[in-house]
Design a protein around this motif. Sequence first.
Motif, PDB file in Angstrom:
ATOM      1  N   THR A  90     -30.137   6.120   4.990  1.00 18.97           N
ATOM      2  CA  THR A  90     -28.860   5.479   5.335  1.00 18.97           C
ATOM      3  C   THR A  90     -27.699   6.431   5.075  1.00 18.97           C
ATOM      4  O   THR A  90     -27.792   7.309   4.212  1.00 18.97           O
ATOM      5  CB  THR A  90     -28.626   4.184   4.527  1.00 18.97           C
ATOM      6  N   ASN A  91     -26.638   6.223   5.835  1.00 22.55           N
ATOM      7  CA  ASN A  91     -25.429   7.033   5.600  1.00 22.55           C
ATOM      8  C   ASN A  91     -24.400   6.260   4.784  1.00 22.55           C
ATOM      9  O   ASN A  91     -23.362   6.799   4.431  1.00 22.55           O
ATOM     10  CB  ASN A  91     -24.792   7.430   6.936  1.00 22.55           C
ATOM     11  N   PRO A  94     -31.215  -4.301   9.779  1.00 20.62           N
ATOM     12  CA  PRO A  94     -31.362  -3.062   9.008  1.00 20.62           C
ATOM     13  C   PRO A  94     -30.077  -2.717   8.278  1.00 20.62           C
ATOM     14  O   PRO A  94     -30.105  -2.242   7.146  1.00 20.62           O
ATOM     15  CB  PRO A  94     -31.672  -2.016  10.079  1.00 20.62           C
ATOM     16  N   LEU A  95     -28.921  -3.001   8.904  1.00 18.56           N
ATOM     17  CA  LEU A  95     -27.650  -2.671   8.289  1.00 18.56           C
ATOM     18  C   LEU A  95     -27.438  -3.438   6.974  1.00 18.56           C
ATOM     19  O   LEU A  95     -26.941  -2.900   5.988  1.00 18.56           O
ATOM     20  CB  LEU A  95     -26.520  -2.993   9.280  1.00 18.56           C
ATOM     21  N   TYR A 154     -29.058  -1.312  -0.256  1.00 22.20           N
ATOM     22  CA  TYR A 154     -29.477  -0.010  -0.806  1.00 22.20           C
ATOM     23  C   TYR A 154     -28.288   0.702  -1.457  1.00 22.20           C
ATOM     24  O   TYR A 154     -28.363   1.182  -2.592  1.00 22.20           O
ATOM     25  CB  TYR A 154     -30.077   0.848   0.312  1.00 22.20           C
ATOM     26  N   ALA A 155     -27.162   0.753  -0.712  1.00 27.22           N
ATOM     27  CA  ALA A 155     -25.978   1.468  -1.203  1.00 27.22           C
ATOM     28  C   ALA A 155     -25.416   0.800  -2.462  1.00 27.22           C
ATOM     29  O   ALA A 155     -24.978   1.479  -3.399  1.00 27.22           O
ATOM     30  CB  ALA A 155     -24.921   1.524  -0.106  1.00 27.22           C
ATOM     31  N   THR A 156     -25.461  -0.533  -2.492  1.00 26.78           N
ATOM     32  CA  THR A 156     -24.967  -1.272  -3.664  1.00 26.78           C
ATOM     33  C   THR A 156     -25.827  -0.948  -4.884  1.00 26.78           C
ATOM     34  O   THR A 156     -25.331  -0.602  -5.962  1.00 26.78           O
ATOM     35  CB  THR A 156     -25.019  -2.795  -3.391  1.00 26.78           C
TER      36      THR A 156
END
Length: 362
Positions: free
Chosen positions: A217-218, A260-261, A267-269
């Motif tokens: 992920t970006n 997916p977003l 994931y980012a959290t």
Amino acid sequence: MKILAIESSCDETSAAVLEKNGDGIVVLSNITATSLEIHAKTGGIIPENAARMQVRYILPVIIEALCTSENRRQKSKDKSWDRARTILKQDIDAIAVTYGPGLIGSLLVGVETVKTLAYVFEKPIIPINHLLAHIYANYIQTINYKLQTINFPFVGLIVSGGHTDLLLFNKHGKYEWLGGTRDDAAGEAFDKVGRILGLPYPAGPEIERRANLVVQTNIKFKSPIISEDNFDFSFSGLKTEASRYIEKSGVTSGGGPQTPLLNEVCYATQKAIIDVLVKKTLKAAEKYNCSTILVGGGVSANQTLIDQLKLNAKRSNLNPEIFSPEKIYCTDNGAMIGAYALLNYSEVNWSEIKANPELYFA
Ligand code: KG4
Ligand code: ZN
């Protein structure tokens, strides 16, 4: 020494019977009733609802814990109040109970029940700080988790729904607070972002599950105050950052298919929370020359956190050993209250205990 231990500081109602076997803490029973379903409906804990359920659960949970502790050996099916009363009278040496921190209504249910039992059955009370007990869940011996040697001094990282703290333990009962969160706790950050995403409460386990599905992920959220030279944390900004991103990108669960977003936001959290926890915990171990780190609290059930701590510990010069409790002892439970009580035995009379919702570190 055999004790009955009670936990009712937040939304769980839990009772356990434990005994000390040499250096090992053995759990003979650990019974927990949860009112999570109700809190899931309201998207978080409403203190009044939690306490009302605890009034209903407390005696059945205690009876079940007492009777099950004996059934392990005697295979008796008797789970009556009469049987529980006999066990309490004959086998139990003391009663441990969480007296803080927590929700006042919830704490009172446990403390007042224990006061009554202690008075009637003439047993001493061991008042327990809930936060310290989370760390002591690591001392519980289980079938797949044989007692390890835990060397002092060690660093303790408490990561729960209400608290995030780093402590230095020099010996049992002697510890120093190194730092903690200035606003939201780590678990609270998981829950608040989860709420914005429309995930069920508590969101920590679901965010972890979704994060595990992400390969690449970006999306990147900041780990607040990660570079500051202290042992403090701050997670409220993360909620704002995630919230802005979610608004901009239109990610929601909406009960529809998993996007997916949405998983990438999870994931980012998770990464933003874990990165700062790992960095500051290892920094504390290095500064105080500790070869052992004990993690506890609901967020210590997060396998990625533990894996990252272990991985980064290996890369450090000190290479400290990381311990976390078995999953069932990560979230609130009576057994951890008993583990702390057995290793830090300090009794009071029934009239000397008072619930303290603001209790922190002495
Ligand atoms: O220690 P605990 O049961 O209750 C308090 O004393 O606060 O912690 C509950 C917290 C919740 O915020 C929940 O979302 C979080 O622990 N939690 C997790 C995981 N399992 C529970 N957070 C991240 N990953 C998990 N697997
Ligand atoms: Zn807790």
